[in-house]
Each structure stands twice: as structure tokens, then as C-alpha cells.
Design a protein around this motif. Structure first.
Motif, PDB file in Angstrom:
ATOM      1  N   MET A  16      -2.343  -5.422  -3.814  1.00 27.76           N
ATOM      2  CA  MET A  16      -2.696  -4.189  -3.109  1.00 27.76           C
ATOM      3  C   MET A  16      -4.163  -4.231  -2.695  1.00 27.76           C
ATOM      4  O   MET A  16      -4.973  -4.918  -3.337  1.00 27.76           O
TER       5      MET A  16
ATOM      6  N   GLU B 295       0.838  -1.203   0.000  1.00 33.34           N
ATOM      7  CA  GLU B 295       0.000   0.000   0.000  1.00 33.34           C
ATOM      8  C   GLU B 295       0.869   1.248   0.000  1.00 33.34           C
ATOM      9  O   GLU B 295       2.077   1.190   0.203  1.00 33.34           O
TER      10      GLU B 295
ATOM     11  N   ASP C 118      -6.754   0.861  -3.302  1.00 36.41           N
ATOM     12  CA  ASP C 118      -5.542   1.445  -3.875  1.00 36.41           C
ATOM     13  C   ASP C 118      -5.456   1.278  -5.397  1.00 36.41           C
ATOM     14  O   ASP C 118      -4.767   2.050  -6.060  1.00 36.41           O
TER      15      ASP C 118
END
Length: 146
Positions: A131, A48, A135
Motif C-alpha cells: 500500500m 489503496e 495509507d
């Protein structure tokens, strides 16, 4: 005019909204720093953008300055934070609203402070890293911008 399909977004006003600020640190080679969520946290093992929850009475920029110091050991100035985009994503128990800021200048060396792994990655290569769903649209925007 073509209608947008509703199947992609769950509109649930009963979910609490959580405000999280994130930062895309960009180095001189155009790479972006991502951090791996450590074991014991939700979505552990996913990568992230660094950042964190905006506390009550705090603005997103102040949260990023605080989080950059706490998580990465660097000093970031509010004047170096450029609002870039935001994510709005419903998870099972909350709705996430996450502004993403770009930052190309900071003081200090990046040293993970919470045991997390970090990596400099070109936006075109971010698809190689799992992710969180919120995101992913931001990654696509970074690819077009950087």
C-alpha cells in the motif's frame, strides 16, 4: 518528556498540498474493500482505499459520492459516511492530506469501472498487500477499530 524524532516527517512548506478523500467500505463480515492502482498510474500495483482528489469547490463527502459512482458503480449517501481518521504524508512532489471515511451501507453492486482489481480484506490481513505510505497508518487504525 521524550522528544519526537524529526527523521520520520519531512516538513516542507514549499510542497503543494493535495486533498484526496478515501473511503473504507466495510461489509457485514468486517472486511474492507481495497483497490489496486492500475498500470499507468503512479504507484501502480499498490492497493489503496477507493477515493480520489477533491475538486475545487467540492467537499470531501461530495468527492467520495462522485468517486464511488465513477470508480465502483455504487451510490453512497453523505449520511452513511462517517469521518474516521486522516493521513498527512509528504511525497517527493506534494503533501497529501487524506481524510478516510467509513461506510457500511451503499446502494448497488460493486463493479470496478476503471479496470482496477478490488478485493475484500480483513484489516488484520491488509499487511499482505503493498500500500502507499500514506495509507499505512490508516490500516493500523482500522485494525484497532474493526
Amino acid at each position: 518528556m521524550e522528544e519526537c524524532p524529526d527523521s520520520f516527517v519531512r516538513l516542507d512548506a514549499a510542497l503543494p498540498t493535495v486533498l484526496v478523500a478515501a473511503i473504507a467500505l466495510v461489509d457485514i463480515e468486517g472486511r474492507v474493500l481495497i483497490a489496486e492502482r492500475p498500470a499507468g498510474k503512479s504507484m501502480a500495483g499498490m492497493w489503496e482505499f477507493p477515493g480520489g482528489k477533491v475538486e475545487e469547490g467540492e467537499i470531501p463527502e461530495a468527492a467520495l459520492i462522485r468517486e464511488a459512482k465513477e470508480e465502483l458503480g455504487i451510490d453512497v449517501s453523505a449520511s452513511c459516511l462517517a469521518p474516521f481518521a486522516f493521513a498527512s504524508h509528504s511525497y517527493e512532489k506534494f503533501h497529501l492530506l487524506m481524510p478516510l471515511y467509513l461506510c457500511r451501507k451503499w446502494d448497488g453492486l460493486i463493479v470496478p469501472q476503471e479496470g482496477q482489481r478490488v478485493k475484500w480484506v480483513r484489516p488484520l490481513d491488509m499487511g499482505d498487500y503493498p500500500m502507499p505510505p500514506a495509507d499505512l497508518p490508516l490500516v493500523a487504525m482500522l485494525r484497532d477499530f474493526i
